[in-house]
Design a protein around this motif. Structure first.
Motif, PDB file in Angstrom:
ATOM      1  N   GLU A  77      43.480  52.583  43.716  1.00 25.59           N
ATOM      2  CA  GLU A  77      43.459  52.101  42.329  1.00 25.59           C
ATOM      3  C   GLU A  77      43.089  50.621  42.276  1.00 25.59           C
ATOM      4  N   ALA A  78      43.628  49.823  43.193  1.00 26.30           N
ATOM      5  CA  ALA A  78      43.338  48.391  43.211  1.00 26.30           C
ATOM      6  C   ALA A  78      41.858  48.146  43.475  1.00 26.30           C
ATOM      7  N   LYS A  83      36.427  46.687  41.430  1.00 28.15           N
ATOM      8  CA  LYS A  83      35.001  46.956  41.185  1.00 28.15           C
ATOM      9  C   LYS A  83      34.670  46.864  39.704  1.00 28.15           C
ATOM     10  N   ILE A  84      35.563  47.361  38.857  1.00 22.58           N
ATOM     11  CA  ILE A  84      35.333  47.294  37.406  1.00 22.58           C
ATOM     12  C   ILE A  84      35.266  45.837  36.954  1.00 22.58           C
ATOM     13  N   VAL A  85      36.172  45.007  37.440  1.00 23.56           N
ATOM     14  CA  VAL A  85      36.195  43.595  37.068  1.00 23.56           C
ATOM     15  C   VAL A  85      34.912  42.910  37.525  1.00 23.56           C
ATOM     16  N   LEU A  86      34.456  43.189  38.742  1.00 27.46           N
ATOM     17  CA  LEU A  86      33.226  42.571  39.253  1.00 27.46           C
ATOM     18  C   LEU A  86      32.011  42.983  38.428  1.00 27.46           C
ATOM     19  N   MET A  89      32.169  41.197  35.041  1.00 23.07           N
ATOM     20  CA  MET A  89      31.835  39.777  35.202  1.00 23.07           C
ATOM     21  C   MET A  89      30.335  39.592  35.410  1.00 23.07           C
ATOM     22  N   PHE A  90      29.705  40.440  36.223  1.00 23.47           N
ATOM     23  CA  PHE A  90      28.266  40.334  36.444  1.00 23.47           C
ATOM     24  C   PHE A  90      27.517  40.584  35.135  1.00 23.47           C
ATOM     25  N   GLY A  91      27.904  41.607  34.394  1.00 18.47           N
ATOM     26  CA  GLY A  91      27.249  41.921  33.120  1.00 18.47           C
ATOM     27  C   GLY A  91      27.381  40.777  32.116  1.00 18.47           C
TER      28      GLY A  91
END
Length: 112
Positions: A77-78, A83-86, A89-91
């Protein structure tokens, strides 16, 4: 005018004569007992004050107790949330970079 008649409700409380007589305690005995209680409470409080931890130790114990209640994510889960946060942030950096480029191009166009 018509007068209303009021009916009285029957008394549902038991009569005092039906209850057994209870001997009352002398007031001097009650006062003595009341006077003894604070002394006993004071004696009990004084040893507890010396046993109380200081504020920093109490804060640490309470913090550790709260952290034990936390539901920690599994490693899978972590990693998924990381990955979702990265990706987000990139978008957002791409969108903000494009907006910055667009506005700077417009400002250059207006000023020249």
């Amino acid at each position: 005018m018509a007068e209303k008649t009021v009916k009285s409700k029957p008394n549902t409380k038991p009569k005092a004569a039906a209850q057994p007589a209870v001997a009352e305690k002398p007031k001097a005995v009650e006062k003595a007992r009341v006077a003894e209680k604070p002394k006993a409470a004071e004696k009990a409080k004084s040893p507890e004050k010396s046993k109380q931890p200081n504020a920093l130790v109490r804060w640490w114990r309470e913090t550790m107790g709260e952290l034990r209640k936390v539901t920690w994510p599994t490693p899978e889960e972590a990693w998924r949330l990381t990955k979702i946060v990265l990706v987000v942030m990139f978008g957002m950096s791409v969108v903000l970079g494009l907006l910055d480029f667009l506005f700077s191009w417009l400002i250059r166009l207006i000023l020249s």
